[in-house]
Write an enzyme that holds these catalytic residues in place. Structure first.
Site, PDB file in Angstrom:
ATOM      1  N   GLU A  51      16.556  15.702 144.672  1.00  0.00           N
ATOM      2  CA  GLU A  51      15.883  16.265 143.497  1.00  0.00           C
ATOM      3  C   GLU A  51      15.644  17.741 143.789  1.00  0.00           C
ATOM      4  OE1 GLU A  51      11.773  15.995 140.872  1.00  0.00           O
ATOM      5  OE2 GLU A  51      12.164  14.470 142.395  1.00  0.00           O
ATOM      6  N   ASP A  62       2.942  20.080 139.108  1.00  0.00           N
ATOM      7  CA  ASP A  62       3.023  20.299 140.550  1.00  0.00           C
ATOM      8  C   ASP A  62       1.665  20.553 141.187  1.00  0.00           C
ATOM      9  OD1 ASP A  62       5.757  20.057 140.381  1.00  0.00           O
ATOM     10  OD2 ASP A  62       6.084  22.205 140.121  1.00  0.00           O
ATOM     11  N   TYR A 176      11.870   7.268 136.956  1.00  0.00           N
ATOM     12  CA  TYR A 176      10.941   7.952 137.857  1.00  0.00           C
ATOM     13  C   TYR A 176       9.537   7.446 137.569  1.00  0.00           C
ATOM     14  CZ  TYR A 176       9.287  11.996 140.616  1.00  0.00           C
ATOM     15  OH  TYR A 176       8.734  12.802 141.572  1.00  0.00           O
TER      16      TYR A 176
END
Length: 261
Positions: A51, A62, A176
């Site tokens: 990834e 993030d 995911y």
């Protein structure tokens, strides 16, 4: 190339009785010139898929480690166009699938059709867009589909059952599974509900289910992989790369791959 290559690579791991390990690396952290070597390192250490993060100024998904890596990459002059250029030049040198993780703003700025076209030329096998809701994904889904690039969807524990079922039906390459309620970052432990969540997702799709966000040790990878098909490790890998600690990364991959289906 593209979606077929990604799906084949993951299925080969599962058919061999292994769990899937996917590292997340930030393109341009440490300089774009070392990106091909980093990809080669993970390929040689038998990771299943990479990834590859594209640095962005407002990375809402993030945590601090990956934000810091993105800031370093931006300071090095890293752009989406430069990353795709390097991937295109080196695509014949790699066999491992590469999935790009980027936010929607850089794609819109680049141009959706041009983005999909350049990804195909660069040998990109899949794309993850964490801030693009399912209701708006038509913005990019058709352009990626025409070029056989997998559109990997994310599933969150806070989503209702009906939404999870639809995401599982739509996803390509793998699903995911976001194993935390929050941003990325190494964690000492995961919520007890994660195991139930992963098992639930497995009933919705035959596509591999990979757990990401907060995975930082072989023990955590083992626990999560017991209920899913493997793990994506981001913040821990990014930090170890920044420190130059390749030995610990190799050990983490080996521990994760040794898990049996």
């Amino acid at each position: 190339m593209g979606k077929v290559k990604l799906e084949k690579a993951l299925q080969e791991r599962l058919s061999a009785g292994e769990k899937i390990f996917s590292p997340f690396i930030m393109a341009g952290d440490g300089g774009l010139d070392i990106l091909p070597d980093r990809i080669k390192f993970f390929e040689e250490n038998d990771a299943a898929v990479i990834e590859l993060g594209i640095p962005f100024s407002d990375p809402v998904a993030d945590g601090p480690t990956i934000q810091a890596a993105g800031s370093r990459a931006l300071a090095n002059g890293t752009t989406l166009a430069k990353v795709l250029d390097i991937l295109e030049v080196t695509k014949l040198e790699r066999a491992i699938p590469v999935v790009i993780m980027t936010y929607i703003n850089p794609i819109i700025a680049f141009g959706v059709e041009m983005f999909a076209k350049m990804c195909a030329k660069a040998g990109v096998d899949g794309v993850i867009i964490p801030d693009l809701p399912m209701e708006e994904e038509r913005l990019v889904a058709e352009a990626l589909s025409r070029r056989d690039i997998a559109f990997v969807r994310l599933a969150a524990m806070t989503s209702p059952q009906e939404r999870l079922q639809e995401l599982a039906k739509r996803t390509e390459g793998f699903l995911y599974a976001v194993a935390v309620t929050g941003t990325t970052g190494a964690r000492r432990e995961h919520d007890a509900y994660v195991s139930t969540f992963l098992q639930e997702l497995k009933t919705y799709t035959e596509t591999p289910v990979l757990a990401g966000f907060g995975v930082s040790t072989g023990e955590q990878a083992r626990a999560l992989s017991e209920y899913g098909d493997g793990v994506i490790v981001g913040s821990k890998v990014v930090q170890l790369l920044h420190e130059g600690n390749l030995a610990e990364i190799s050990q983490l991959i080996a521990e994760s791959r040794s898990l049996k289906v």
